[in-house]
Design a protein around this motif. Structure first.
Motif: not given
Ligand SMILES: [Fe+2]
Length: 187
Positions: A18-28, A100-116
């Motif tokens: 999932v993080e790899e896919l986030f990276g692809k989104i962020e790279a574009l 952009d707003r929603l993908t940003g929200m999703l990334m921060s939500e999921i990154r917090a989930h993963v860290a937790d």
């Protein structure tokens, strides 16, 4: 990294994908049409992952970990938040202002989930749950993810094959969840 191993290894592999896919989104650049493609892939991966966690991981956490009920409840709340964001995202094109707003929200939500999970929940489960039970849960989680539909939801037989669901669609999260949980299936 391939899939396999106990339930923790398996779910950590999902997290990396999932993080790899986030990276692809962020790279574009903002508005690039492939950002929508990757966002839909993220949704499919995350729903699959969440359904498997809800079916097997959290019940094990409740059973084995001290204070596991509170931990599992918190994770379920996080899943509900992420799911709402994914539902909102389904209706957005890549050049939609909300995208952009929603993908940003999703990334921060999921990154917090993963860290937790990786920093707190997994270590506690690894300590409390016997190794063979963790292995067994790994198999179950892999099995649950494999029942992902290669065809769309049975109640919508006129839909295109699942790969076409990567096009914008309404209710993809619901269809994935139903198909993975077996809800709505003829048996
Ligand atoms: Fe997870």
């Amino acid at each position: 990294m391939g899939h396999g191993g106990n339930v923790i290894d398996e779910l950590v592999t999902d997290h990396r994908e999932v993080e790899e896919l986030f990276g692809k989104i962020e790279a574009l650049p903002s508005g690039h049409k492939d950002r929508k493609l990757y966002a839909d892939q993220v949704t499919i991966e995350l729903v699959r992952h969440s359904v498997a966690e809800e079916a097997y991981l959290y019940p094990a956490v409740r059973e084995h970990v001290a204070g596991g009920d509170a931990l599992a409840d918190k994770e379920l709340e996080d899943h509900a938040k992420a799911e709402q964001i994914m539902k909102d995202l389904e209706g957005c094109a890549a050049d939609d202002a909300e995208f952009d707003r929603l993908t940003g929200m999703l990334m921060s939500e999921i990154r917090a989930h993963v860290a937790d999970e990786e920093g707190n929940l997994f270590p506690r489960l690894r300590e409390a749950c016997p190794a063979d039970a963790l292995d067994d849960l790994g198999d179950k989680v892999r099995q649950a993810k494999k029942t992902a539909p290669t065809r769309p939801h049975p109640s919508a037989p006129d839909r295109p094959p699942a790969n076409k669901l990567l096009a914008p669609g309404v209710g993809m999260v619901d269809r994935m969840r139903d198909a993975l949980s077996g809800r709505g299936k003829k048996s």
